[in-house]
Design an enzyme around this catalytic site. Structure first.
Site, PDB file in Angstrom:
ATOM      1  N   ILE A 117       1.148  -1.280  -0.359  1.00 39.79           N
ATOM      2  CA  ILE A 117      -0.067   0.043   0.152  1.00 39.79           C
ATOM      3  C   ILE A 117       1.143   1.185   0.432  1.00 39.79           C
ATOM      4  CG2 ILE A 117      -2.300  -1.317   1.505  1.00 39.79           C
ATOM      5  CD1 ILE A 117      -1.561   0.508   3.497  1.00 39.79           C
ATOM      6  N   HIS A 118      -0.259   2.299  -1.017  1.00 40.02           N
ATOM      7  CA  HIS A 118       0.592   3.111  -0.363  1.00 40.02           C
ATOM      8  C   HIS A 118      -0.139   4.645  -0.730  1.00 40.02           C
ATOM      9  CE1 HIS A 118       0.536   1.973  -4.634  1.00 40.02           C
ATOM     10  NE2 HIS A 118       0.647   3.029  -5.097  1.00 40.02           N
ATOM     11  N   LEU A 119       0.430   5.846  -0.524  1.00 38.08           N
ATOM     12  CA  LEU A 119      -0.029   6.905  -0.163  1.00 38.08           C
ATOM     13  C   LEU A 119      -0.228   7.872  -1.461  1.00 38.08           C
ATOM     14  CD1 LEU A 119      -2.474   8.698   1.439  1.00 38.08           C
ATOM     15  CD2 LEU A 119      -1.152  10.328   2.683  1.00 38.08           C
TER      16      LEU A 119
END
Length: 157
Positions: A117-119
């Site tokens: 996951i990453h923003l």
């Protein structure tokens, strides 16, 4: 409603599943150092190689985690602190008029990397899209990624 067209992203999306390994884990291990803007104890900030705009960064945990609920409190806090610091660096280096900030969780939601996951932090300006992607399937970025990384790293609080 206006639409943001990003057809150049199709190049990435078509090959994302065929890429060996994980781009975030590779950066954690010291690869793609030219894209790394900042490192924390639990997270890092990486330039997007296929950016929507100059300065488009991704903030990811160092740990290979595919679900938001799997992050511990320290990881969540640092991810958001780095996001906030990144906005400060973008403001100083580029003076954008706004930002799109968000998580793409799952392929249907637009995630190109499913299992880490990453923003996304995308700086925005009035008129930052034009006819080139629509008519010519070409994305015009006014700056090389190396220069973007240099500016953001220098402006980091």
């Amino acid at each position: 409603m206006k639409q943001l067209w990003a057809p150049w992203r199709l190049e990435y999306i078509k090959t994302a599943d065929d890429q060996p390994g994980c781009i975030f884990c590779a950066a954690v291990e010291g690869e793609n150092e030219e894209l790394v803007v900042q490192r924390g104890r639990h997270s890092l900030v990486l330039l997007n190689k296929f950016p929507y705009t100059s300065g488009h960064v991704m903030v990811a945990p160092l740990r290979h985690v595919g679900e938001l609920g799997e992050l511990d409190d320290e990881e969540v806090l640092e991810l958001h602190r780095l996001t906030s610091a990144g906005i400060g660096a973008l403001a100083e280096a580029y003076a954008p008029q706004g930002y799109n900030i968000g998580w793409n969780l799952g392929r249907i939601a637009g995630a190109g990397v499913l299992d880490h996951i990453h923003l996304h932090v995308v700086p925005r300006w009035a008129g930052d899209t034009n006819f080139m992607p629509v008519l010519a399937d070409v994305k015009v970025l006014p700056e090389h990624l190396a220069e973007t990384r240099r500016k953001l790293a220098a402006a980091w609080p």
